[in-house]
Enzyme design. Structure first.
Site, mmCIF file in Angstrom:
data_model
loop_
_atom_site.group_PDB
_atom_site.id
_atom_site.type_symbol
_atom_site.label_atom_id
_atom_site.label_comp_id
_atom_site.label_asym_id
_atom_site.label_seq_id
_atom_site.Cartn_x
_atom_site.Cartn_y
_atom_site.Cartn_z
ATOM 1 N N HIS B 88 1.286 -1.121 0.751
ATOM 2 C CA HIS B 88 0.058 0.043 0.298
ATOM 3 C C HIS B 88 1.214 1.073 0.144
ATOM 4 C CE1 HIS B 88 -4.153 1.679 0.167
ATOM 5 N NE2 HIS B 88 -2.967 2.468 1.701
ATOM 6 N N TYR B 91 4.230 0.294 -2.873
ATOM 7 C CA TYR B 91 4.518 -0.160 -4.034
ATOM 8 C C TYR B 91 5.386 -1.330 -4.699
ATOM 9 C CZ TYR B 91 1.166 3.775 -4.241
ATOM 10 O OH TYR B 91 -0.108 4.165 -4.252
ATOM 11 N N HIS B 134 -10.323 2.605 -1.167
ATOM 12 C CA HIS B 134 -10.403 1.777 0.413
ATOM 13 C C HIS B 134 -10.783 0.538 0.925
ATOM 14 C CE1 HIS B 134 -9.754 3.893 5.132
ATOM 15 N NE2 HIS B 134 -8.857 3.769 4.076
ATOM 16 N N GLN B 274 -10.194 2.513 10.460
ATOM 17 C CA GLN B 274 -10.097 4.064 11.020
ATOM 18 C C GLN B 274 -11.458 3.965 10.924
ATOM 19 O OE1 GLN B 274 -8.781 2.898 8.435
ATOM 20 N NE2 GLN B 274 -7.115 3.832 7.600
ATOM 21 N N GLN B 346 -7.558 10.082 12.190
ATOM 22 C CA GLN B 346 -8.298 10.567 10.944
ATOM 23 C C GLN B 346 -7.522 12.036 11.563
ATOM 24 O OE1 GLN B 346 -9.198 9.129 7.358
ATOM 25 N NE2 GLN B 346 -8.174 7.581 8.435
ATOM 26 N N GLY B 559 -2.412 8.328 -8.953
ATOM 27 C CA GLY B 559 -3.038 6.899 -8.831
ATOM 28 C C GLY B 559 -2.829 5.784 -7.173
ATOM 29 N N ASN B 560 -3.052 5.284 -7.142
ATOM 30 C CA ASN B 560 -3.549 4.388 -6.462
ATOM 31 C C ASN B 560 -3.169 2.798 -6.437
ATOM 32 O OD1 ASN B 560 -5.401 2.980 -4.033
ATOM 33 N ND2 ASN B 560 -3.592 3.494 -3.263
#
Lengths: 233, 749
Positions: B88, B91, B134, B274, B346, B559-560
Site C-alpha cells: 500500500h 508499491y 479504501h 479508522q 484520521q 493514482g493508487n
C-alpha cells in the site's frame, strides 16, 4: 442613483458549509454580505439583516443546531431579532433558530431516514413577509433541499396555531420529501421578522446551476434590509 | 516456489537476494504480539512466530533491513519498515509496472509521487486530483471504511495546497445490500459534512465483489498555480502536527488490511479500520488552506496510510527529522511509541514551518479550535530519528523507507483469450430494452447520488446522472468535466482491453460533457500480485491503459494501487478504474436534453461485442473476447465530441446496455422521445466496448459539424413521447425500477 447596498451578516459557525455560497448569492443580489465569526459577540455596525447558513455546525453530532445555539454570536442575533431585526435561517440555520427558541417547532430526521439532496417544488403561502415580497401568492418555486433532518414537526396545538396565525410561509408542493407536518418547508415567527426554511435559496439564484427561483426569496430579504437601512438613516 | 524476485537492475540492490518466503499463517496485528519492549529484544526470541512475518515482512525483507541498517532493527523500527514497505505504501509489486504509464505533458505541474497530481488550467489556475481505494476497510466495516476513504482523499488534495471542490466515487459491490447502503451512508456522511459536492462516479454490482467490495474515492481541488505545495521539507525548520489527537484506531491499516487478502478472521481486523470525524475534517481543510494562503508553511503532508511513519519519511526524504513522539497529543494515555508512529487516526496533518512562524501557525489552528503541537525539527542528517522522553527509539535513514523499499519483478501467467461469444437467445427487443433499463447496472442512480450533497460550493453546472459531472470555474465561464469509470467484467475477459476501456470510457464521458480531457488518475484494483495470473492481469491492464493514454495524448498524473483484493482465495474481477478531468471552454453550452425535431446522429463505427456486456450478463454467462479497439478511431471520436460540443443538444456515449439503452437514456433525460432507425442485430443493438456516441443537434448545425475523420450517420429525429413507439413513461418507469421490489420503492422516496 443606485440604491444603497444593505449590510447583511452571514454567520460562520465552525462546520458551516453554505456560508460562502450565501455571501456570494447575496452579493450577486446587490447586498453587502459580510461573514461574521461565531466567536464574535456583536454584529457589525449597521447590520440590516442576519443569515444563518446551512451546514453541520460543530458537526451536529448531538442534534442539528443544538450546540450552535450556544455560540457567542447567538446572543447578539437573539437581541437583534428581539429588536425586530431581520433573521433568515437556511437549513442548519433553521435548525439553530428552532433550537434557540427564535422559531417554533423542531426538525427531526427525514421520514426516509436518509439524507436527501434534490430539487423540490415549494408553494408560496404568504407574500406579505420580508422574505417573500417578490413572490406571487401560490407561486411555485423550484429550489433544492439537502438535509437529513428536515422533517418539521410540533404538537397538534402548535401546528394548529401556526396555521391560525399564518406562520407557514412555504410548503412542499406535490412530493413532501422529508415527511414534514402539513408539508411545511418554511415558517416565520409571530412578529414576522424571523424566518427559517429547509430549502436552499442561495443554491438557486442562477439558471446555470439549476434554478433562479431562490433569488426571489433572497432578493425580497435584500429589499427589506434596504428599506430598514433607509428607515434607520 | 519463488513467487517474485527483486530486480537486479535497481541500483539499490547489490545483493543477490533469496527468494522471499511468505508466512503461511494469517497475519496478525502487531498489537496481538504485544512487543512491549521496543528498544530491545532479539527477533529470534519471539515465540509464536517471528514478529516480522506477523507484520507482513518476508524473511528476505528482514535480512535486507538488517543489511541496510547494519544491525538488527528494534521492534519500533520493524513496525515502521513493515508499513512503509507494504504494498500500500511502498508499491513493491507494482512500482515497476507503473513506470509504463505516461506521466508527462505540457500541462503537468505535478505527476505521480506526491499526494496528488496537478495540471495547469491556464490563467494561473491549476487543478489537483487523485483517486484512491479504501477497499479492505470498507469490506470489514463499510460505513467507516467508506467515510474515511473520502476523508483520506480530501487530505491528499489540500496537502497540495488545493481547495477540494468535487468528489466522485466508484462503488463495486456484490449487490445492493446493507453493506452497500452503509458504504453510501459513510460517503454521504463524510462528504456532506465537509461541504464538498459529490458530482459523479460509478456504481457496479456483480457477485465477484460480494466478499471484497471496492470503494474508490476521487477528489478534485483548485489552486492558484503559485500555491502548489509539496510534501517534502525544503529547509531547516520545525515540524508541526495539527488536527485530531492520536489513538489506537487504524493500527496497521496499510499492512494488515490493505496489503493482505481477506479471510474468515476479519472480525479481528476491525481495530485496523479508522474512524472518521468529518467535523474535524472540515476544520482541517480550512486551517490547511489558510496556512498555505498566508504562506505560513513550507510543506504540508497528511497522515494517511501508515500515519506519522509515512508522513514523516516522505517529509524527511531530502533532509532529516528529529521527532519527539511524547509530544504528540494523544486520545488515550498509554499508547506506546510504535503505536503513535503507525496509528492511522484520521484528520491529522504535519507541516514543515520556519521557526519564527510557528506562533502564527498556532494562532490559525487556535481560531479553528484544532490542537497544534511542535513535535520536532528538520535536520540535515537524512535520518528519521524518533525520541521518547529524550531517548532514541528509532533511527533510520529516511531513504531506506522510501527509495530503498523493495521492488519486485512479477512472474506472469497469461490466460488464453476466449473465443468470441455467440449471441444468446434473448427476448424480443422491447422486453430486452425494458429489462436492461431496469437492471442493476443501468437503472437510475438517483437513490445513490441523492444521498450526497452535489450542489454545495455553487459550482455544479451538471449534476450526477449523465456521463460526467461539470463544475464551473467561477467567476469565469470555463468549467471542468469530471468522470470516474471502470468495467471489471470486460477487464476480466481481457485485462488489456479493460485497461484501455476504462481510459476511453472516462475520456468519452468527459468529452460528451464538452470537456477536453487533460489528464487522468487511476486506481488499480486487483487480486494478489504474487499469483502469476493476477500479476499478468495487472500488467496487461497497465499496458492497455498506457497505450490508450498515448493514443489520446493524456498523461496519468496520480493514482493508487489496491492489490490482494481476494476473500478466502476468491479474487475480484480485475478492476482498473479511471478518473478523467476535462476542461470545458464555456459551461453555458453543456448539453442536457435533445429538443423536438433535433437530428439524431451516431458518431463512430467501432467493433462491438456482447462479451462482457450487461446484455450478456443478464441473459447468459459472462464469457468471450471483448471487441478490439482501433485506438486512432477512438482518439478521433473523443476529439470530435469535445470539439463540436457547442452544437450538440445531447451527447451520450454508448456504454452499459449498448446503443438501445443509450438512446433510451437520452430520451428519458430529455423527456422527449425519438424515431430512429435501429439495427436488427442484437450485437449492434446491445453490444458494448467500442467508442460510439449518440448526439443530437439542430438541423442547421449538422453541416457545421467537423467530423475529423469520425464516421457520422443520421439515424432519425427527436420528438414525440415515445422511442420508436415505446412510450416514454414506460421506459422511465422501467429505468427507475419502479415496482420491481418493495425495497427499491422505499429507497426511491
Amino acid at each position: 442613483m443606485t440604491p444603497e447596498r444593505p449590510k447583511i451578516a452571514v454567520v460562520t459557525f465552525l462546520g458551516s458549509l453554505d456560508d460562502h455560497d450565501a455571501t456570494w448569492a447575496l452579493a450577486a443580489l446587490d447586498a453587502e454580505a459580510l461573514l461574521v465569526w461565531h466567536a464574535e459577540t456583536e454584529l457589525p455596525q449597521g447590520t440590516s439583516a442576519v443569515v444563518l447558513p446551512g451546514g453541520f455546525s460543530y458537526g451536529d453530532y448531538l442534534r442539528g443546531g443544538a450546540i450552535a445555539r450556544f455560540a457567542p454570536i447567538m446572543d447578539a442575533v437573539t437581541e437583534f431579532a428581539a429588536a425586530g431585526g431581520l433573521v433568515l435561517g437556511i437549513c442548519n440555520g433553521f435548525q439553530i433558530l428552532c433550537e434557540a427558541g427564535l422559531l417554533p417547532g423542531v426538525l427531526i430526521r427525514n421520514a426516509s431516514l436518509s439524507f436527501i439532496c434534490r430539487d423540490v417544488v415549494l408553494s408560496v403561502e404568504r407574500t406579505d413577509t420580508p422574505f417573500t415580497s417578490r413572490c406571487q401568492q401560490g407561486q411555485e418555486l423550484r429550489i433544492p433541499i439537502k438535509h437529513g433532518y428536515g422533517n418539521f414537526t410540533g404538537d397538534d396545538e402548535l401546528l394548529t396555531e401556526l396555521e391560525r396565525k399564518r406562520q407557514v410561509v412555504l410548503r412542499y408542493h406535490g412530493d413532501n420529501p422529508n415527511g414534514s407536518a402539513s408539508a411545511i418547508a418554511g415558517v416565520v415567527n409571530e412578529a414576522g421578522n424571523v424566518m427559517g426554511l429547509m430549502p436552499h435559496p442561495e443554491h438557486a439564484i442562477d439558471p446555470l446551476l439549476g434554478s433562479p427561483d431562490g433569488a426571489l426569496i433572497l432578493a425580497s430579504l435584500v429589499d427589506a434590509a434596504r428599506e430598514r437601512r433607509t428607515a434607520l438613516v | 516456489m519463488p513467487l517474485a524476485h527483486p530486480v537486479d537492475s535497481d541500483s539499490a540492490w547489490r545483493l543477490q537476494p533469496r527468494a522471499p518466503e511468505r508466512s503461511t499463517r494469517p497475519p496478525v496485528a502487531l498489537g496481538h504480539v504485544n512487543p512491549r519492549r521496543y528498544t530491545e529484544g532479539s527477533l529470534a526470541q519471539i515465540e509464536e512466530q517471528p514478529i516480522h512475518r506477523a507484520l507482513g515482512l518476508t524473511d528476505w525483507e528482514l535480512q535486507r533491513i538488517c543489511e541496510l541498517l547494519g544491525r538488527e532493527p528494534n521492534h519500533f523500527e520493524l513496525a515502521v519498515f513493515s508499513l512503509l514497505w507494504s504494498e500500500h505504501c511502498g508499491y513493491k509489486h507494482s512500482a515497476l509496472l507503473l513506470k509504463k504509464l505516461p506521466s508527462t505533458g505540457e500541462r503537468v505541474l505535478q505527476g505521480p509521487g506526491e499526494n496528488a497530481g496537478v495540471v495547469d488550467l491556464g490563467g494561473d489556475e491549476a487543478v489537483a486530483f487523485k483517486v484512491e481505494s479504501h477497499n479492505h476497510p470498507s469490506a470489514v466495516e463499510p460505513f467507516q471504511g467508506a467515510a474515511t476513504g473520502v476523508g483520506g482523499i480530501l487530505r491528499d488534495i489540500y496537502a497540495m495546497g488545493a481547495r477540494p471542490v468535487a468528489l466522485l466515487d466508484g462503488l463495486y459491490f456484490g449487490q445492493d445490500d446493507i453493506q452497500f447502503e452503509n458504504a453510501v451512508a459513510g460517503i454521504g456522511t463524510y462528504g456532506n459534512c465537509v461541504g464538498v459536492p459529490n458530482v459523479g462516479g460509478a456504481t457496479f454490482f456483480d457477485s465477484h465483489y460480494a466478499g471484497n467490495c471496492l470503494v474508490n474515492a476521487m477528489c478534485v481541488g483548485l489552486l492558484p498555480r503559485e500555491q502548489l505545495t509539496s510534501a517534502r521539507a525544503s529547509g531547516i525548520g520545525s515540524v508541526v502536527m495539527f488536527g485530531a489527537t492520536t489513538g489506537r484506531d487504524g493500527i496497521g491499516g496499510a499492512s494488515v488490511l490493505a496489503s493482505q487478502e481477506l479471510g474468515e478472521d476479519d472480525a479481528d481486523k476491525r481495530p485496523s479500520v479508522q474512524v472518521g470525524d468529518p467535523f474535524t475534517g472540515k476544520k482541517l481543510i480550512e486551517v490547511s488552506i489558510e496556512l498555505i494562503e498566508k504562506n505560513l508553511v513550507e510543506s504540508l503532508q497528511d497522515c494517511g496510510a501508515a500515519g506519522l511513519a509515512s508522513a514523516l519519511s516522505e517529509m524527511a526524504a531530502s533532509f532529516g527529522l528529529d521527532i519527539h513522539l511524547d509530544r504528540v497529543p494523544l486520545r488515550e494515555a498509554d499508547l506506546e511509541p510504535w503505536e503513535i508512529m503507525v496509528s492511522e487516526s484520521q484528520e491529522r496533518m504535519v507541516a514543515a514551518v520556519t521557526p519564527s512562524l510557528v506562533p502564527a501557525v498556532k494562532a490559525v489552528c487556535e481560531r479553528w479550535e484544532l490542537p497544534c503541537t511542535e513535535i520536532g525539527k528538520i535536520t540535515d542528517t537524512g535520518v528519521l530519528r524518533c525520541f521518547w522522553k529524550g531517548e532514541v527509539v528509532g533511527d533510520i535513514q529516511a531513504r531506506f523507507l522510501t527509495e530503498d523499499a523493495p521492488r519486485y519483478q512479477l512472474e506472469f501467467a497469461p490466460r488464453p483469450k476466449q473465443d468470441p461469444p455467440l449471441t444468446p437467445i434473448a427476448p424480443p427487443f422491447r422486453q430486452a430494452l425494458l429489462e436492461l433499463l431496469g437492471s442493476d447496472n443501468i437503472r437510475d442512480r438517483a437513490w445513490v447520488y441523492e444521498r450526497y450533497d452535489y450542489i454545495v460550493g455553487s459550482r455544479t453546472v451538471r449534476r450526477p446522472g449523465l456521463d460526467a459531472g461539470v463544475i464551473r470555474l467561477r467567476p469565469s465561464l470555463r468549467g471542468l468535466a469530471l468522470s470516474l469509470d471502470g468495467n471489471g467484467r470486460i477487464a476480466w475477459l481481457d485485462p488489456r482491453t479493460g485497461g484501455a476501456h476504462a481510459v476511453l470510457e472516462s475520456a468519452r464521458n468527459v468529452a460528451c460533457a464538452g470537456g477536453e480531457p487533460l489528464a487522468i488518475t487511476n486506481c488499480l484494483n486487483f487480486g494478489n500480485p504474487e499469483k502469476p495470473e493476477m500479476a499478468w492481469e495487472l500488467n496487461e491492464a497497465i499496458e492497455g491503459m498506457a497505450e490508450t493514454c498515448v493514443a489520446l495524448g493524456i498523461p496519468v498524473v496520480s493514482g493508487n494501487v489496491s492489490l490482494y483484493n481476494e476473500t478466502d482465495g476468491q479474487p475480484i474481477y480485475p478492476t482498473p478504474v479511471v478518473g478523467c478531468v476535462g476542461l470545458v471552454p464555456d459551461v453555458r453550452y453543456v448539453t442536457d436534453a435533445w429538443r423536438e425535431d433535433d437530428v439524431v446522429l451516431l458518431a463512430g463505427e467501432p467493433q462491438l461485442s456482447i462479451a462482457g456486456s450487461e446484455y450478456q450478463a443478464l441473459y447468459d454467462k459472462v464469457y468471450g473476447a471483448p471487441a478490439e479497439f482501433d485506438l486512432e478511431a477512438e482518439a478521433a471520436l473523443v476529439r470530435f465530441l469535445w470539439k463540436n460540443n457547442r452544437f450538440f443538444s445531447v451527447a451520450h456515449d454508448v456504454a452499459e446496455g449498448g446503443l438501445a439503452v443509450c438512446l433510451a437514456e437520452c430520451a428519458i433525460a430529455s423527456g422527449i422521445g425519438a424515431r430512429v432507425d435501429l439495427p436488427a442485430d442484437p450485437v449492434q443493438l446491445f453490444g458494448e466496448c467500442g467508442g460510439l456516441a449518440v448526439i443530437a443537434c439542430a438541423r442547421e448545425h449538422v453541416s457545421q459539424l467537423e467530423a475529423g475523420g469520425v464516421p457520422l450517420r443520421e439515424i432519425g429525429t427527436a420528438g414525440g413521447d415515445s422511442l420508436n413507439g415505446l412510450p416514454l413513461g414506460e421506459l422511465t418507469r422501467a429505468w427507475r425500477a419502479e415496482g420491481v421490489t418493495p425495497e427499491s420503492a422505499v429507497r426511491g422516496t
